[in-house]
Design an enzyme around this catalytic site. Sequence first.
Site, PDB file in Angstrom:
ATOM      1  N   THR A  20       0.817  -1.209   0.000  1.00  0.00           N
ATOM      2  CA  THR A  20       0.000   0.000   0.000  1.00  0.00           C
ATOM      3  C   THR A  20       0.851   1.259   0.000  1.00  0.00           C
ATOM      4  O   THR A  20       0.439   2.303  -0.507  1.00  0.00           O
ATOM      5  CB  THR A  20      -0.939  -0.028   1.222  1.00  0.00           C
ATOM      6  OG1 THR A  20      -1.793  -1.157   1.070  1.00  0.00           O
ATOM      7  CG2 THR A  20      -1.774   1.222   1.340  1.00  0.00           C
ATOM      8  N   TYR A  34      -8.371   0.643  -2.954  1.00  0.00           N
ATOM      9  CA  TYR A  34      -7.310   1.156  -3.832  1.00  0.00           C
ATOM     10  C   TYR A  34      -6.565  -0.041  -4.367  1.00  0.00           C
ATOM     11  O   TYR A  34      -6.822  -1.177  -3.978  1.00  0.00           O
ATOM     12  CB  TYR A  34      -6.348   2.057  -3.025  1.00  0.00           C
ATOM     13  CG  TYR A  34      -5.780   1.338  -1.833  1.00  0.00           C
ATOM     14  CD1 TYR A  34      -6.400   1.407  -0.591  1.00  0.00           C
ATOM     15  CD2 TYR A  34      -4.666   0.515  -1.962  1.00  0.00           C
ATOM     16  CE1 TYR A  34      -5.916   0.695   0.495  1.00  0.00           C
ATOM     17  CE2 TYR A  34      -4.179  -0.208  -0.890  1.00  0.00           C
ATOM     18  CZ  TYR A  34      -4.812  -0.115   0.341  1.00  0.00           C
ATOM     19  OH  TYR A  34      -4.340  -0.841   1.399  1.00  0.00           O
ATOM     20  N   THR A 100       1.778  -4.255   4.276  1.00  0.00           N
ATOM     21  CA  THR A 100       1.706  -4.485   5.719  1.00  0.00           C
ATOM     22  C   THR A 100       1.191  -5.880   6.090  1.00  0.00           C
ATOM     23  O   THR A 100       1.416  -6.343   7.203  1.00  0.00           O
ATOM     24  CB  THR A 100       0.798  -3.436   6.389  1.00  0.00           C
ATOM     25  OG1 THR A 100      -0.483  -3.475   5.763  1.00  0.00           O
ATOM     26  CG2 THR A 100       1.387  -2.058   6.293  1.00  0.00           C
ATOM     27  N   LYS A 173       0.952  -7.200  12.775  1.00  0.00           N
ATOM     28  CA  LYS A 173      -0.193  -6.377  12.371  1.00  0.00           C
ATOM     29  C   LYS A 173      -1.406  -6.895  13.135  1.00  0.00           C
ATOM     30  O   LYS A 173      -1.895  -7.992  12.889  1.00  0.00           O
ATOM     31  CB  LYS A 173      -0.418  -6.488  10.866  1.00  0.00           C
ATOM     32  CG  LYS A 173      -1.525  -5.568  10.358  1.00  0.00           C
ATOM     33  CD  LYS A 173      -1.686  -5.639   8.847  1.00  0.00           C
ATOM     34  CE  LYS A 173      -2.698  -4.598   8.364  1.00  0.00           C
ATOM     35  NZ  LYS A 173      -2.889  -4.631   6.902  1.00  0.00           N
ATOM     36  N   GLU A 294      -1.682 -28.003  28.534  1.00  0.00           N
ATOM     37  CA  GLU A 294      -2.689 -28.248  27.477  1.00  0.00           C
ATOM     38  C   GLU A 294      -2.414 -29.523  26.669  1.00  0.00           C
ATOM     39  O   GLU A 294      -3.332 -30.246  26.334  1.00  0.00           O
ATOM     40  CB  GLU A 294      -2.836 -27.055  26.516  1.00  0.00           C
ATOM     41  CG  GLU A 294      -3.499 -25.827  27.132  1.00  0.00           C
ATOM     42  CD  GLU A 294      -4.970 -26.040  27.444  1.00  0.00           C
ATOM     43  OE1 GLU A 294      -5.544 -27.084  27.065  1.00  0.00           O
ATOM     44  OE2 GLU A 294      -5.566 -25.147  28.091  1.00  0.00           O
TER      45      GLU A 294
HETATM   46  N1  LIG Z   1      -1.589  -1.966   3.925  1.00  0.00           N
HETATM   47  C1  LIG Z   1      -1.107  -2.858   3.044  1.00  0.00           C
HETATM   48  O1  LIG Z   1       0.037  -2.737   2.647  1.00  0.00           O
HETATM   49  C2  LIG Z   1      -1.994  -3.993   2.657  1.00  0.00           C
HETATM   50  C3  LIG Z   1      -1.710  -4.676   1.356  1.00  0.00           C
HETATM   51  N2  LIG Z   1      -2.705  -5.694   1.129  1.00  0.00           N
HETATM   52  C4  LIG Z   1      -0.342  -5.356   1.324  1.00  0.00           C
HETATM   53  O2  LIG Z   1       0.025  -6.028   2.260  1.00  0.00           O
HETATM   54  O3  LIG Z   1       0.357  -5.239   0.351  1.00  0.00           O
END
Ligand SMILES: NC(=O)C[C@H](N)C(=O)O
Length: 337
Positions: A20, A34, A100, A173, A294
Amino acid sequence: QTTAQAANKPRIVILATGGTIAGAGASSVNSASYSAAKVAVDKLIAGLPELGRVAEVRGEQVMQVASESLSNEDLLKLAHRVSDLSKRADVDGIVITHGTDTLEETAYFLNLTVHTDKPVVVVGSMRPGTALSADGALNLYDAVSVAGSADAKSKGVFVTMNDEIHTGRDVSKLVNIKTEAFKSQWGPLGMVVEGKNYWFRAPIKRHTTQSEFDIDQIQNLPRVEIVYGYENAQRAVVDAIGTQPGLQAIVHAGTGNGSVANRVVPALQELRGKGINVIRSARVPAGFVVRNAEQPDDKYDWVVAHDLNPQKARILAMVALTKTRNPKELQRIFWEY
Ligand SMILES: NC(=O)C[C@H](N)C(=O)O
């Protein structure tokens, strides 16, 4: 000698992989809808002349993908490039722009395998550069600034997001949509504000120069898959994955403290009997899995993932399996890294 060198600015290479941070939307109000991986690294750098205040920067487009689609081959290609650059006298630090979604996996892999004391920083953004209040520009500025800092040396691979400096080992994340998407359950290492680092703790687990793994010796990664635990989970999924060619380990993303449904336990035991390693992780994103609680790990010859989430446990398992398939050795590695 360039002007930046004359001014003693650190020389930073930005390796771009997509995500992104290189994304573009149809309009400025498209913060969530996007296309990722659209903008070339030279354009990203040209759009952020402020980088010249903290470093002499050059870019390399290693790939252009959304990170959910990254493969082991992509990861190896990137890591080999990071390793080569880190050995060069004319490179002081490396920044990787990355989607991300799987950024935490790449950052942990580099932390485990690249033998350098130079700062390596992985960075992304939650909004494309075309959106209102886009976060990529400041995240990238922070990443370049950290990568060029003398006080960031020998601390392993970092992730800078939202003004925070995280270790690539701990960070995950954990939040969608929000710019505060990345958290480390043991806390960030520090913060970066206006080009200055403020440190509060240091990583304790083995990384980079202290790692027994070396990317220069790794050409292939063994196959490790993840299965998820949930109510009504059946053994059929484990059985199906167990037939996959080349499988060397299964990470079980268990419920609670890595608990495993009684219907699934025999399927995992059968795979262990065939030499496939079983790594008990948890779908709960905080705390850690306790060995022999467990499930009787000693009796079953299983490994616990310590505090690593399933996707990070998969990364460490792949790296560890390049050296050993012995579950006791694997457990030692899971405690130490
Ligand atoms: N915020 C992002 O970068 C999400 C994207 N789907 C990626 O991991 O490339």
